[in-house]
Design a protein around this motif. Structure first.
Motif, mmCIF file in Angstrom:
data_model
loop_
_atom_site.group_PDB
_atom_site.id
_atom_site.type_symbol
_atom_site.label_atom_id
_atom_site.label_comp_id
_atom_site.label_asym_id
_atom_site.label_seq_id
_atom_site.Cartn_x
_atom_site.Cartn_y
_atom_site.Cartn_z
ATOM 1 N N GLU A 28 30.083 -44.254 53.943
ATOM 2 C CA GLU A 28 29.604 -44.933 55.146
ATOM 3 C C GLU A 28 29.307 -43.973 56.294
ATOM 4 O O GLU A 28 28.444 -44.245 57.123
ATOM 5 C CB GLU A 28 30.612 -45.988 55.599
ATOM 6 C CG GLU A 28 31.983 -45.440 55.940
ATOM 7 C CD GLU A 28 32.946 -46.543 56.373
ATOM 8 O OE1 GLU A 28 32.478 -47.531 56.953
ATOM 9 O OE2 GLU A 28 34.160 -46.410 56.116
ATOM 10 N N GLU A 29 29.974 -42.837 56.314
ATOM 11 C CA GLU A 29 29.776 -41.884 57.408
ATOM 12 C C GLU A 29 28.444 -41.139 57.292
ATOM 13 O O GLU A 29 27.907 -40.656 58.291
ATOM 14 C CB GLU A 29 30.935 -40.875 57.419
ATOM 15 C CG GLU A 29 30.897 -39.911 58.583
ATOM 16 C CD GLU A 29 32.072 -38.947 58.584
ATOM 17 O OE1 GLU A 29 31.983 -37.926 59.304
ATOM 18 O OE2 GLU A 29 33.063 -39.203 57.869
ATOM 19 N N GLU A 33 22.031 -41.190 57.499
ATOM 20 C CA GLU A 33 21.272 -39.936 57.581
ATOM 21 C C GLU A 33 20.532 -39.675 56.281
ATOM 22 O O GLU A 33 19.382 -39.222 56.280
ATOM 23 C CB GLU A 33 22.205 -38.778 57.895
ATOM 24 C CG GLU A 33 21.501 -37.455 58.151
ATOM 25 C CD GLU A 33 22.449 -36.369 58.628
ATOM 26 O OE1 GLU A 33 21.957 -35.390 59.208
ATOM 27 O OE2 GLU A 33 23.670 -36.499 58.419
ATOM 28 N N CYS A 34 21.173 -39.980 55.161
ATOM 29 C CA CYS A 34 20.549 -39.791 53.858
ATOM 30 C C CYS A 34 19.332 -40.703 53.690
ATOM 31 O O CYS A 34 18.235 -40.240 53.359
ATOM 32 C CB CYS A 34 21.568 -40.080 52.749
ATOM 33 S SG CYS A 34 20.888 -40.037 51.078
ATOM 34 N N ASN A 58 32.052 -49.627 54.133
ATOM 35 C CA ASN A 58 30.963 -50.328 54.829
ATOM 36 C C ASN A 58 29.587 -49.733 54.557
ATOM 37 O O ASN A 58 28.649 -49.963 55.322
ATOM 38 C CB ASN A 58 31.233 -50.325 56.343
ATOM 39 C CG ASN A 58 32.445 -51.164 56.709
ATOM 40 O OD1 ASN A 58 32.610 -52.277 56.202
ATOM 41 N ND2 ASN A 58 33.300 -50.627 57.571
ATOM 42 N N SER A 59 29.460 -48.963 53.474
ATOM 43 C CA SER A 59 28.174 -48.326 53.171
ATOM 44 C C SER A 59 27.054 -49.354 53.054
ATOM 45 O O SER A 59 25.959 -49.176 53.607
ATOM 46 C CB SER A 59 28.274 -47.526 51.868
ATOM 47 O OG SER A 59 29.156 -46.442 52.001
ATOM 48 N N ILE A 219 28.618 -29.573 52.906
ATOM 49 C CA ILE A 219 29.868 -28.942 52.486
ATOM 50 C C ILE A 219 30.969 -29.281 53.495
ATOM 51 O O ILE A 219 30.691 -29.814 54.569
ATOM 52 C CB ILE A 219 29.731 -27.409 52.369
ATOM 53 C CG1 ILE A 219 29.301 -26.790 53.700
ATOM 54 C CG2 ILE A 219 28.745 -27.050 51.271
ATOM 55 C CD1 ILE A 219 29.285 -25.273 53.695
ATOM 56 N N ALA A 220 32.198 -28.969 53.143
ATOM 57 C CA ALA A 220 33.376 -29.219 53.989
ATOM 58 C C ALA A 220 33.545 -30.703 54.268
ATOM 59 O O ALA A 220 33.952 -31.108 55.357
ATOM 60 C CB ALA A 220 33.272 -28.435 55.304
ATOM 61 N N ARG A 221 33.230 -31.520 53.256
ATOM 62 C CA ARG A 221 33.411 -32.971 53.393
ATOM 63 C C ARG A 221 34.691 -33.392 52.703
ATOM 64 O O ARG A 221 34.939 -33.029 51.561
ATOM 65 C CB ARG A 221 32.218 -33.712 52.774
ATOM 66 C CG ARG A 221 32.417 -35.207 52.698
ATOM 67 C CD ARG A 221 31.159 -35.916 52.266
ATOM 68 N NE ARG A 221 31.108 -36.263 50.870
ATOM 69 C CZ ARG A 221 31.760 -37.285 50.302
ATOM 70 N NH1 ARG A 221 32.571 -38.016 51.022
ATOM 71 N NH2 ARG A 221 31.625 -37.544 49.021
#
Length: 366
Positions: A28-29, A33-34, A58-59, A219-221
């Motif tokens: 959802e975050e 953007e995608c 909530n996607s 990255i860093a997700r």
């Protein structure tokens, strides 16, 4: 819940150049953007296949506002993993080409147009990519080097080094090529891209590389599969990949070059799987590997370019994990320059480390 399709047939396009498949699960975050990066592509003749893989967050609520776009097809299905979601999208794809985009990543607005405009005559075409740091919210300067070969220009797929380029995103695949060869993702494992990539490369007659940096890999997700430290899942995946490559090799009767390359990669993944549980590969297995490589190398007339490829493959296997037990003093390796002083030093260091591990384990046991 079975698979439910939401297809806007009344506004169906006559020509679809690219089918974009986006699996969605607990993102959802990042999902807006995608999706926006796909909707706003300069190439308009696309279909966007969103696969709701049983997401629990909530996607889907965030996706609802985009469903008025007639190019979007929504598939709702029970959670089955990313391979299952990609396969569901691939089965209904109508585009001339298909591409896969992970739902936490995004793409440059011209990516699909740039790739499609140079796709004629190729089964696979791809661009380079950049790393997007999710913490700093900046694109990293460093770009992963896809291939050890400097330039791919209409090259046969089996000549390409898959190392560093085993991902499926950032590429266009000709849809009829995938379906003709029954190329789908192996379900139930992680690292599913690696098996799919090697198989598709070996079946492709011509692959093209576009020198653009069009795909933004996040990255860093937190929560991504690749951040997991579950050794058993990694081990199982590599065991399955090795087994599937063995079956693929048995049915792939092209020539001795392809057969040997596939054999080497099969053994590479076997060794990789064993390393996750510190399982020792028997010397008999390694000797069998060595004997087969030597026999085919000496019996066949490979071109210098093919030999160069083999050297990279074999050095990779010899360096990796427990395959350093191979008979490194055999003149075959030195004569054909498969070993260098640098690699020899790493092999010796590996043996020393392995010896210390065994001694330490022995002391702990007593």
């Amino acid at each position: 819940m079975g698979i439910i399709y939401n297809i806007r047939k009344e506004e169906k396009m006559e020509v679809i150049k690219v089918s974009v498949i986006v699996p969605v699960y607990n993102v959802e975050e990042y999902i807006e953007e995608c999706i926006e990066s796909i909707i706003n592509q300069t190439l308009k003749e696309i279909e966007i296949i969103i696969v709701n893989d049983g997401t629990k967050d909530n996607s889907m609520k965030k996706i609802e506002k985009y469903l008025s776009d007639p190019r979007i097809i929504l598939i709702n299905k029970e959670n089955g993993g990313i391979s299952s979601a990609r396969n569901a999208g691939l089965k209904i794809a109508r585009g001339e080409y298909v591409t896969f985009i992970d739902s936490d990543d995004f793409i440059k607005s011209t990516m699909l147009e740039e790739l499609y405009n140079q796709s004629i005559g190729f089964e696979i075409i791809f661009s380079d990519f950049v790393f997007y740091n999710n913490n700093s919210k900046k694109i990293e300067d460093s770009v992963r080097t896809h291939l050890k070969l400097k330039k791919i220009n209409g090259m046969k797929g089996s000549y390409i080094y898959p190392e560093g380029n085993v991902v499926v995103w950032g590429k266009l695949y000709r849809t009829d090529f995938l379906k003709k060869n029954n190329l789908f993702f192996k379900e139930g494992i992680i690292h599913e891209d690696e098996l799919f990539t090697i198989q598709s490369y070996f079946l492709a007659k011509k692959i093209q590389q576009v020198e653009e940096q069009s795909y933004c890999y996040r990255i860093a997700r937190q929560g991504s599969i690749m951040n997991s430290s579950q050794k058993e899942k990694h081990m199982l995946a590599y065991e399955v990949i090795a087994n599937e490559l063995g079956k693929f090799r048995n049915n792939f009767k092209e020539n001795s070059f392809e057969e040997l390359r596939l054999y080497i990669y099969e053994k590479y993944y076997e060794g990789f799987a064993a390393s996750f549980i510190n399982k020792e590969i028997s010397k008999e297995e390694i000797k069998g590997f060595e004997k087969r490589v030597k026999r085919i190398w000496e019996e066949e007339s490979f071109s210098e370019f093919e030999k160069k490829i083999f050297k990279e493959d074999i050095k990779k296997v010899i360096k990796y994990k427990q395959y350093f037990y191979i008979n490194i003093f055999d003149s075959f390796y030195w004569k054909n320059k498969l070993l260098t002083k640098k690699i020899f030093r790493r092999i010796i260091e590996g043996k020393v480390k392995s010896t210390f591990k065994k001694l330490f384990r022995y002391k702990m046991e007593i």
